[in-house]
Motif scaffolding. Structure first.
Motif, PDB file in Angstrom:
ATOM      1  N   LEU A 287       0.883  -1.158   0.000  1.00 15.67           N
ATOM      2  CA  LEU A 287       0.000   0.000   0.000  1.00 15.67           C
ATOM      3  C   LEU A 287       0.923   1.212   0.000  1.00 15.67           C
ATOM      4  O   LEU A 287       1.807   1.320   0.867  1.00 15.67           O
ATOM      5  N   TYR A 288       0.743   2.104  -0.953  1.00 17.76           N
ATOM      6  CA  TYR A 288       1.666   3.230  -1.151  1.00 17.76           C
ATOM      7  C   TYR A 288       0.869   4.498  -1.397  1.00 17.76           C
ATOM      8  O   TYR A 288      -0.212   4.446  -1.985  1.00 17.76           O
ATOM      9  N   PHE A 289       1.399   5.618  -0.938  1.00 21.45           N
ATOM     10  CA  PHE A 289       0.814   6.892  -1.346  1.00 21.45           C
ATOM     11  C   PHE A 289       1.889   7.935  -1.561  1.00 21.45           C
ATOM     12  O   PHE A 289       2.951   7.904  -0.963  1.00 21.45           O
ATOM     13  N   GLN A 290       1.577   8.842  -2.467  1.00 20.49           N
ATOM     14  CA  GLN A 290       2.420   9.978  -2.804  1.00 20.49           C
ATOM     15  C   GLN A 290       1.548  11.215  -2.687  1.00 20.49           C
ATOM     16  O   GLN A 290       0.491  11.270  -3.294  1.00 20.49           O
ATOM     17  N   ARG A 291       1.968  12.181  -1.879  1.00 18.62           N
ATOM     18  CA  ARG A 291       1.153  13.382  -1.682  1.00 18.62           C
ATOM     19  C   ARG A 291       1.603  14.524  -2.598  1.00 18.62           C
ATOM     20  O   ARG A 291       0.945  14.798  -3.581  1.00 18.62           O
ATOM     21  N   LEU A 292       2.691  15.193  -2.274  1.00 22.45           N
ATOM     22  CA  LEU A 292       3.101  16.382  -3.018  1.00 22.45           C
ATOM     23  C   LEU A 292       4.554  16.283  -3.489  1.00 22.45           C
ATOM     24  O   LEU A 292       5.360  15.563  -2.915  1.00 22.45           O
ATOM     25  N   ASN A 293       4.841  17.034  -4.534  1.00 25.05           N
ATOM     26  CA  ASN A 293       6.193  17.206  -5.067  1.00 25.05           C
ATOM     27  C   ASN A 293       6.742  15.929  -5.689  1.00 25.05           C
ATOM     28  O   ASN A 293       6.180  15.424  -6.637  1.00 25.05           O
ATOM     29  N   THR A 294       7.831  15.382  -5.149  1.00 30.49           N
ATOM     30  CA  THR A 294       8.496  14.239  -5.789  1.00 30.49           C
ATOM     31  C   THR A 294       8.031  12.915  -5.193  1.00 30.49           C
ATOM     32  O   THR A 294       7.398  12.881  -4.152  1.00 30.49           O
ATOM     33  N   SER A 295       8.365  11.808  -5.872  1.00 24.68           N
ATOM     34  CA  SER A 295       7.987  10.472  -5.388  1.00 24.68           C
ATOM     35  C   SER A 295       9.113   9.486  -5.656  1.00 24.68           C
ATOM     36  O   SER A 295       9.935   9.686  -6.549  1.00 24.68           O
ATOM     37  N   CYS A 296       9.133   8.400  -4.860  1.00 22.08           N
ATOM     38  CA  CYS A 296      10.051   7.295  -5.111  1.00 22.08           C
ATOM     39  C   CYS A 296       9.510   6.057  -4.408  1.00 22.08           C
ATOM     40  O   CYS A 296       8.711   6.154  -3.482  1.00 22.08           O
ATOM     41  N   LEU A 297       9.933   4.888  -4.856  1.00 20.69           N
ATOM     42  CA  LEU A 297       9.629   3.626  -4.189  1.00 20.69           C
ATOM     43  C   LEU A 297      10.656   2.594  -4.643  1.00 20.69           C
ATOM     44  O   LEU A 297      10.756   2.284  -5.833  1.00 20.69           O
ATOM     45  N   HIS A 298      11.449   2.100  -3.697  1.00 17.61           N
ATOM     46  CA  HIS A 298      12.490   1.099  -3.968  1.00 17.61           C
ATOM     47  C   HIS A 298      12.427   0.005  -2.929  1.00 17.61           C
ATOM     48  O   HIS A 298      12.115   0.256  -1.769  1.00 17.61           O
ATOM     49  N   MET A 299      12.802  -1.195  -3.335  1.00 19.38           N
ATOM     50  CA  MET A 299      13.009  -2.292  -2.384  1.00 19.38           C
ATOM     51  C   MET A 299      14.459  -2.741  -2.503  1.00 19.38           C
ATOM     52  O   MET A 299      14.981  -2.881  -3.609  1.00 19.38           O
ATOM     53  N   ARG A 300      15.073  -2.950  -1.335  1.00 21.78           N
ATOM     54  CA  ARG A 300      16.439  -3.459  -1.293  1.00 21.78           C
ATOM     55  C   ARG A 300      16.477  -4.696  -0.407  1.00 21.78           C
ATOM     56  O   ARG A 300      15.672  -4.834   0.506  1.00 21.78           O
ATOM     57  N   MET A 301      17.431  -5.580  -0.691  1.00 21.62           N
ATOM     58  CA  MET A 301      17.552  -6.803   0.083  1.00 21.62           C
ATOM     59  C   MET A 301      18.995  -7.292   0.039  1.00 21.62           C
ATOM     60  O   MET A 301      19.704  -7.061  -0.938  1.00 21.62           O
ATOM     61  N   GLY A 302      19.377  -7.996   1.095  1.00 21.23           N
ATOM     62  CA  GLY A 302      20.688  -8.621   1.117  1.00 21.23           C
ATOM     63  C   GLY A 302      20.701  -9.795   2.070  1.00 21.23           C
ATOM     64  O   GLY A 302      20.007  -9.775   3.089  1.00 21.23           O
ATOM     65  N   PRO A 303      21.465 -10.856   1.757  1.00 27.98           N
ATOM     66  CA  PRO A 303      21.585 -11.982   2.680  1.00 27.98           C
ATOM     67  C   PRO A 303      22.283 -11.527   3.957  1.00 27.98           C
ATOM     68  O   PRO A 303      23.028 -10.548   3.962  1.00 27.98           O
ATOM     69  N   GLU A 304      22.038 -12.259   5.037  1.00 28.26           N
ATOM     70  CA  GLU A 304      22.623 -11.918   6.328  1.00 28.26           C
ATOM     71  C   GLU A 304      24.129 -11.727   6.186  1.00 28.26           C
ATOM     72  O   GLU A 304      24.819 -12.531   5.557  1.00 28.26           O
ATOM     73  N   GLY A 305      24.631 -10.652   6.769  1.00 34.79           N
ATOM     74  CA  GLY A 305      26.058 -10.359   6.726  1.00 34.79           C
ATOM     75  C   GLY A 305      26.494  -9.559   5.516  1.00 34.79           C
ATOM     76  O   GLY A 305      27.659  -9.182   5.413  1.00 34.79           O
ATOM     77  N   SER A 306      25.577  -9.287   4.573  1.00 32.30           N
ATOM     78  CA  SER A 306      25.897  -8.513   3.373  1.00 32.30           C
ATOM     79  C   SER A 306      25.106  -7.210   3.375  1.00 32.30           C
ATOM     80  O   SER A 306      24.105  -7.078   4.077  1.00 32.30           O
ATOM     81  N   ARG A 307      25.531  -6.305   2.563  1.00 33.62           N
ATOM     82  CA  ARG A 307      24.800  -5.043   2.400  1.00 33.62           C
ATOM     83  C   ARG A 307      23.541  -5.278   1.575  1.00 33.62           C
ATOM     84  O   ARG A 307      23.507  -6.171   0.718  1.00 33.62           O
ATOM     85  N   VAL A 308      22.524  -4.462   1.821  1.00 32.16           N
ATOM     86  CA  VAL A 308      21.324  -4.542   0.992  1.00 32.16           C
ATOM     87  C   VAL A 308      21.619  -3.901  -0.357  1.00 32.16           C
ATOM     88  O   VAL A 308      22.390  -2.954  -0.453  1.00 32.16           O
ATOM     89  N   THR A 309      21.045  -4.480  -1.416  1.00 31.59           N
ATOM     90  CA  THR A 309      21.192  -3.941  -2.767  1.00 31.59           C
ATOM     91  C   THR A 309      19.817  -3.886  -3.414  1.00 31.59           C
ATOM     92  O   THR A 309      18.863  -4.519  -2.966  1.00 31.59           O
ATOM     93  N   TRP A 310      19.716  -3.130  -4.487  1.00 31.44           N
ATOM     94  CA  TRP A 310      18.450  -2.961  -5.195  1.00 31.44           C
ATOM     95  C   TRP A 310      17.941  -4.311  -5.696  1.00 31.44           C
ATOM     96  O   TRP A 310      18.698  -5.122  -6.199  1.00 31.44           O
ATOM     97  N   MET A 311      16.653  -4.498  -5.565  1.00 32.21           N
ATOM     98  CA  MET A 311      16.027  -5.721  -6.086  1.00 32.21           C
ATOM     99  C   MET A 311      15.878  -5.585  -7.595  1.00 32.21           C
ATOM    100  O   MET A 311      15.287  -4.604  -8.068  1.00 32.21           O
TER     101      MET A 311
END
Length: 190
Positions: A159-183
């Motif tokens: 469920l997402y909403f954008q009100r005013l001006n700019t917008s973005c939506l990203h999901m990132r993930m990483g295995p345990e012990g690693s940095r999250v990266t873009w899906m």
């Protein structure tokens, strides 16, 4: 003002420490596993006069939503003022109900977070894995550790909403012990 900042940072550190030590959320895979999925995610939009909370976004969608062009995935970078939010018809006052599946290629413990402008609540495999209920610039949600019991497709609802001006939506993930990266877009199906 300085004391308020110090207290705010202390509160964030306490929440982060709590999340770090909390047991991972165990996700439930789709059963049965879907076959023949199309790439991307399905989305329905509503265009209220104003939207400031997840509750108002949900109400707008209940009152009347229309199907929008599918999302390629969850990597929608910060827009410029006037650019449309996601695949919607408008740049402002947009509510979105996003559904589909996300694929995990291996079992294990993962860290998931999102970047969002404005609010969003993400549910994967029956568990809330990301949430921000308010208005903000494109910023991270708290990271959530999850346990993926087996490789495969997991149901996803956002469920997402954008009100005013700019917008973005990203999901990132990483295995345990690693940095999250873009899906990557190929991790999503509908």
């Amino acid at each position: 003002m300085k004391m308020t900042r110090i207290l705010g940072l202390a509160a964030m550190a306490a929440v982060t420490a709590t999340l770090t030590w909390a047991a991972p959320l165990r996700l439930t895979p789709a059963d049965p596993q879907p076959r023949g999925l199309k790439p991307g995610l399905s989305v329905r939009y509503a265009y209220p006069d104003d939207v400031k909370t997840l509750r108002s976004a949900a109400k707008a969608l209940e009152a009347g939503a229309e199907a929008g062009p599918p999302l390629k995935g969850l990597d929608y970078r910060d827009t410029s003022i006037g650019q449309k939010a996601l695949t919607s018809k408008r740049s402002e006052n947009v509510a979105a109900d996003i559904r589909g599946y996300v694929r995990f290629d291996a079992p294990g413990i993962y860290t998931i977070d999102f970047l969002t402008n404005d609010g969003m609540r993400a549910v994967i495999g029956g568990k809330v894995v990301g949430k921000f209920d308010g208005r903000q610039t494109c910023q991270e949600t708290f990271a959530q550790k999850v346990e993926v019991p087996k490789a495969g497709w997991y149901p996803l609802q956002v469920l997402y909403f954008q009100r005013l001006n700019t917008s973005c939506l990203h999901m990132r993930m990483g295995p345990e012990g690693s940095r999250v990266t873009w899906m990557p877009d190929k991790a999503f199906g509908r």
